[in-house]
Motif scaffolding. Structure first.
Motif, PDB file in Angstrom:
ATOM      1  N   SER A  35       0.733  -2.249  21.153  1.00  0.00           N
ATOM      2  CA  SER A  35       0.393  -3.411  20.333  1.00  0.00           C
ATOM      3  C   SER A  35      -0.675  -3.069  19.302  1.00  0.00           C
ATOM      4  N   ALA A  36      -1.678  -2.299  19.701  1.00  0.00           N
ATOM      5  CA  ALA A  36      -2.752  -1.946  18.774  1.00  0.00           C
ATOM      6  C   ALA A  36      -2.252  -1.041  17.650  1.00  0.00           C
ATOM      7  N   LEU A  37      -1.331  -0.150  17.955  1.00  0.00           N
ATOM      8  CA  LEU A  37      -0.827   0.758  16.932  1.00  0.00           C
ATOM      9  C   LEU A  37       0.251   0.123  16.056  1.00  0.00           C
ATOM     10  N   LEU A  38       1.029  -0.766  16.611  1.00  0.00           N
ATOM     11  CA  LEU A  38       2.136  -1.351  15.868  1.00  0.00           C
ATOM     12  C   LEU A  38       1.687  -2.484  14.946  1.00  0.00           C
ATOM     13  N   GLY A  39       0.621  -3.175  15.280  1.00  0.00           N
ATOM     14  CA  GLY A  39       0.154  -4.309  14.483  1.00  0.00           C
ATOM     15  C   GLY A  39      -0.079  -3.989  13.020  1.00  0.00           C
ATOM     16  N   PRO A  40      -0.887  -2.988  12.724  1.00  0.00           N
ATOM     17  CA  PRO A  40      -1.118  -2.668  11.307  1.00  0.00           C
ATOM     18  C   PRO A  40       0.130  -2.155  10.581  1.00  0.00           C
ATOM     19  N   LEU A  41       1.066  -1.577  11.307  1.00  0.00           N
ATOM     20  CA  LEU A  41       2.257  -1.044  10.657  1.00  0.00           C
ATOM     21  C   LEU A  41       3.235  -2.125  10.225  1.00  0.00           C
ATOM     22  N   VAL A  42       3.398  -3.161  11.033  1.00  0.00           N
ATOM     23  CA  VAL A  42       4.383  -4.194  10.715  1.00  0.00           C
ATOM     24  C   VAL A  42       3.750  -5.476  10.172  1.00  0.00           C
ATOM     25  N   GLY A  43       2.435  -5.567  10.163  1.00  0.00           N
ATOM     26  CA  GLY A  43       1.754  -6.768   9.694  1.00  0.00           C
ATOM     27  C   GLY A  43       1.800  -6.906   8.185  1.00  0.00           C
ATOM     28  N   PRO A  44       1.523  -8.112   7.687  1.00  0.00           N
ATOM     29  CA  PRO A  44       1.540  -8.324   6.234  1.00  0.00           C
ATOM     30  C   PRO A  44       0.392  -7.565   5.559  1.00  0.00           C
TER      31      PRO A  44
END
Length: 134
Positions: A35-44
């Motif tokens: 979750s911590a790594l994927l958030g910045p990648l798929v976030g606006p």
């Protein structure tokens, strides 16, 4: 020789019962890292000035100071902390309700003492005015 083999089997059988708990911790850690790594990648990625401004309880921030300092009264925080405190103490009643039959008379005495202590704390807070909104 046979006793050491039996002891090794007992130890491995005992440690095997902790395998589901270990797997749960591994799964929780993997989910947290994922979750911590994927958030910045798929976030606006559309940032604007409004996103960087302070936001407090739906009140639009203004550059001019509010009359009276614009501070939130301490009573608000005290009431919130008291709510959390009493709410958490009520959570401790659930295990008693689940195992009331197994605890017997001893459990009844303990829960009555717990509720009495909680009642005294509630009466103290009420008497001191901790529950007043004024």
């Amino acid at each position: 020789m046979s006793t050491s083999v039996a002891q090794n089997e007992n130890v491995s059988a005992g440690l095997g019962s902790y395998l589901p708990l270990f797997l749960l911790f591994v799964l929780a850690a993997a989910f947290a890292v994922f979750s911590a790594l994927l958030g910045p990648l798929v976030g606006p990625r559309r940032y604007n000035r409004a996103k960087f401004e302070a936001y407090e309880c739906g009140i639009e921030p203004s550059p001019q100071p509010v009359i009276g300092g614009g501070r939130v009264p301490v009573a608000y925080y005290l009431t919130a902390m008291l709510f959390i405190l009493f709410d958490i103490e009520m959570v401790f009643l659930y295990p008693f309700a689940v195992s009331a039959d197994a605890l017997g008379f001893f459990g009844l005495v303990e829960i009555v003492l717990f509720i009495a202590t909680l009642g005294f704390a509630y009466a103290y807070v009420w008497r001191r005015g901790g529950l007043d909104w004024n």
